[in-house]
Design a protein around this motif. Structure first.
Motif, PDB file in Angstrom:
ATOM      1  N   LEU A  20       6.169  -6.599   6.317  1.00  0.00           N
ATOM      2  CA  LEU A  20       6.595  -6.356   4.936  1.00  0.00           C
ATOM      3  C   LEU A  20       5.431  -6.431   3.954  1.00  0.00           C
ATOM      4  O   LEU A  20       5.507  -5.874   2.858  1.00  0.00           O
ATOM      5  N   ARG A  21       4.360  -7.094   4.344  1.00  0.00           N
ATOM      6  CA  ARG A  21       3.186  -7.171   3.475  1.00  0.00           C
ATOM      7  C   ARG A  21       2.185  -6.054   3.766  1.00  0.00           C
ATOM      8  O   ARG A  21       1.098  -6.015   3.187  1.00  0.00           O
ATOM      9  N   GLY A  22       2.545  -5.145   4.678  1.00  0.00           N
ATOM     10  CA  GLY A  22       1.681  -4.006   4.970  1.00  0.00           C
ATOM     11  C   GLY A  22       0.477  -4.340   5.802  1.00  0.00           C
ATOM     12  O   GLY A  22      -0.534  -3.630   5.772  1.00  0.00           O
ATOM     13  N   GLY A  62       7.384  -8.582  -5.509  1.00  0.00           N
ATOM     14  CA  GLY A  62       7.889  -8.812  -4.163  1.00  0.00           C
ATOM     15  C   GLY A  62       6.801  -9.263  -3.207  1.00  0.00           C
ATOM     16  O   GLY A  62       7.016 -10.137  -2.356  1.00  0.00           O
ATOM     17  N   GLN A  63       5.620  -8.678  -3.336  1.00  0.00           N
ATOM     18  CA  GLN A  63       4.506  -9.078  -2.477  1.00  0.00           C
ATOM     19  C   GLN A  63       4.038 -10.498  -2.800  1.00  0.00           C
ATOM     20  O   GLN A  63       3.652 -11.259  -1.911  1.00  0.00           O
ATOM     21  N   PRO A 120       0.804  -1.237   0.000  1.00  0.00           N
ATOM     22  CA  PRO A 120       0.000   0.000   0.000  1.00  0.00           C
ATOM     23  C   PRO A 120       0.831   1.280   0.000  1.00  0.00           C
ATOM     24  O   PRO A 120       0.401   2.302  -0.545  1.00  0.00           O
ATOM     25  N   ALA A 121       2.007   1.227   0.592  1.00  0.00           N
ATOM     26  CA  ALA A 121       2.829   2.445   0.690  1.00  0.00           C
ATOM     27  C   ALA A 121       3.892   2.530  -0.393  1.00  0.00           C
ATOM     28  O   ALA A 121       4.766   3.395  -0.326  1.00  0.00           O
ATOM     29  N   ARG A 122       3.813   1.683  -1.392  1.00  0.00           N
ATOM     30  CA  ARG A 122       4.923   1.603  -2.338  1.00  0.00           C
ATOM     31  C   ARG A 122       5.224   2.929  -3.035  1.00  0.00           C
ATOM     32  O   ARG A 122       6.381   3.356  -3.098  1.00  0.00           O
ATOM     33  N   GLU A 123       4.225   3.568  -3.573  1.00  0.00           N
ATOM     34  CA  GLU A 123       4.475   4.779  -4.355  1.00  0.00           C
ATOM     35  C   GLU A 123       5.062   5.887  -3.490  1.00  0.00           C
ATOM     36  O   GLU A 123       6.001   6.582  -3.900  1.00  0.00           O
TER      37      GLU A 123
END
Length: 376
Positions: A372-374, A246-247, A215-218
Motif C-alpha cells: 500500500l505504500r508503493g 493516507g501514506q 507514486p501511482a496515485r494520479e
C-alpha cells in the motif's frame, strides 16, 4: 464521639447556604464548599482519630443533603462506573464530600456542562477528565478546553498505555487545542509511540506529518474516476490511502506496529486499523486467525463476484494492475482485537517478548503495508 461544637456550628452554617459542591481535604482536615459566590473553607478541629472524624463529617453532610446519615454507597463502584446512577439527584451527590459520589456523577448519563464543572472542582483527576471529555456537552464548552489542557500536562506522568491513548484521542477533538499544542504531543510521540495510536484513532486524515502521495496515485485516480463519482467505497478507500494523508497514516501505523510497548497498544492499533478499512470489510462475523483472514482476502481478490463483493469486482475490473493493493485492503479490513486475543489470553508478555509472540500476525501485515505504500 460527636463533632466538636465549633465544627458542627460552622458546617451547619455552611450548609445553610446555596451550595454547588463539597469536597474534603483529609490531609489538611479542611472542608471546602463551592457556591455561586465562590469558595469557602472550614478547617476542622478533630477530637478523635482523623479517619473517624471525617466519617462523622460525611454523616452530617449526608443527613443535611439526603436526609439520612448513610451517605453514598461507595461499594457500588462498578455500578456507578457503568453510568447507572439515577439522574434526579446528581447535584446532591456532589455535596456529600465523597469521592465515589463524584465519580458516579461523572459517569452518569444525565451529566450536564454545569454538573461537570462542579464535579471537576470537587475531584480534578485524569480519569474524571477523560470521562467528561467523552461527552459532547463538555467537549464543546470552555470546561472542555480546561480538561484538555489538564490532560496534556498530566500526559508525561501517565503510566497506563490505554489511558495515554484515550487522553490523546480525546484531546484531539475539534476546538480543544491549537496546532502548536497538537504538534508538541506529536513530537513527544517520537519517544513514546503509544501517543501515535491516539492520533490514528482521532485524526487519521489530519496527522501533523507531511508525506508524498503514493507514486501511482494520479494514474490510479484518473482510471477510477467514474467509480469515485459513483461513490464506490473500495475506490474511495484506495484513493484515501494513496493520498499524502493516507501514506502518512500507513507510515505511522508501521512505526507503532514495529515496536508496540504492550498488549493494550497492539489491541488499540488493530482496532484503529479495523475502523479505517471498514468500508471494504467482509460481512459476517469477524475472523479469529490471521490465516483465515489471509485466505478470505485471497478469495475475495480471486473471485469477488462469487463472494458478493460487487464494489471490489468493479474496482478490480477497473484497476487490474492494482490487484495486490486491493488484496491488501481486504487483509486490513479483517484485522482487529480478535486476531491477538488467543495469544494474549495465554501470556502477559510485553516488549520484545510480546512482539516475537505476535510475529505470525504482524509479519504478513508488514508485507501488505509495503504494498500500500508503493514499496512492492
Amino acid at each position: 464521639m460527636e463533632l466538636s461544637s465549633e465544627d458542627a456550628l460552622r458546617l451547619n452554617v455552611m450548609l445553610a447556604n446555596e451550595l454547588e459542591a463539597v469536597r474534603i481535604d483529609e490531609s489538611s482536615m479542611t472542608v471546602y464548599a463551592l457556591s455561586p459566590r465562590g469558595e469557602t473553607a472550614v478547617r476542622l478541629n478533630p477530637n478523635c482519630r482523623d479517619e473517624s472524624y471525617v466519617k462523622q463529617v460525611k454523616e452530617l453532610l449526608s443527613t443535611q443533603v439526603l436526609g439520612s446519615p448513610g451517605g453514598y454507597p461507595v461499594y457500588l463502584k462498578r455500578w456507578t462506573r457503568m453510568g447507572q446512577t439515577r439522574d434526579n439527584n446528581l447535584d446532591k451527590l456532589l455535596m456529600l464530600g465523597e469521592p465515589e459520589a463524584v465519580v458516579a456523577v461523572v459517569h452518569a448519563r444525565g451529566l450536564t456542562e454545569d454538573l461537570a464543572r462542579r464535579a471537576w472542582w470537587a475531584m480534578p483527576s485524569a480519569d474524571n477528565a477523560r470521562k467528561m471529555l467523552a461527552r459532547d456537552c463538555v467537549a464543546r464548552s470552555d470546561l472542555g478546553r480546561e480538561l484538555a489542557e489538564f490532560l496534556i500536562e498530566f500526559l508525561p506522568f501517565e503510566e497506563n498505555p490505554q489511558d495515554m491513548i484515550e487522553s490523546v484521542r480525546l484531546i484531539l477533538q475539534p476546538g480543544l487545542i491549537d496546532a502548536e499544542a497538537r504538534d508538541r504531543i506529536w513530537a513527544r510521540a517520537r519517544h513514546k509511540n503509544t501517543y501515535y495510536v491516539g492520533f490514528l484513532q482521532a485524526v487519521p486524515d489530519e496527522l501533523p506529518e507531511e508525506h508524498p502521495p503514493h507514486p501511482a496515485r494520479e494514474d490510479v485516480r484518473c482510471a477510477m474516476r467514474p467509480l469515485l463519482e459513483q461513490g464506490n467505497p473500495a475506490a474511495r478507500l484506495l484513493d484515501r490511502i494513496y493520498s499524502p494523508a493516507g501514506q502518512a497514516y500507513l507510515r505511522t501505523v508501521e512505526t507503532v506496529l514495529r515496536k508496540p510497548n504492550n498488549q493494550d497498544v497492539v489491541v488499540e492499533l488493530l482496532e484503529a486499523l479495523k475502523d479505517y478499512f471498514s468500508p471494504v470489510a467482509a460481512p459476517g462475523e469477524r475472523l479469529r486467525e490471521i490465516e483465515a483472514v489471509l485466505a478470505q482476502a485471497g478469495q475475495r481478490r480471486q473471485d469477488p463476484a462469487a463472494t458478493g463483493d460487487t464494489v471490489l469486482a468493479e474496482l478490480l475490473e477497473c484497476l487490474p494492475d492494482q490487484a495486490d493493493a486491493i488484496h491488501a485492503l481486504c487483509v486490513f479490513s479483517g484485522v482487529g482485537e480478535r486476531l491477538v486475543a488467543p495469544t494474549f489470553a495465554r501470556t502477559d508478555a510485553i516488549g520484545s517478548v510480546m512482539r516475537r509472540k505476535i510475529e505470525p500476525i504482524t509479519s504478513p501485515l508488514f508485507e501488505h503495508l509495503q504494498v500500500l505504500r508503493g514499496r512492492r
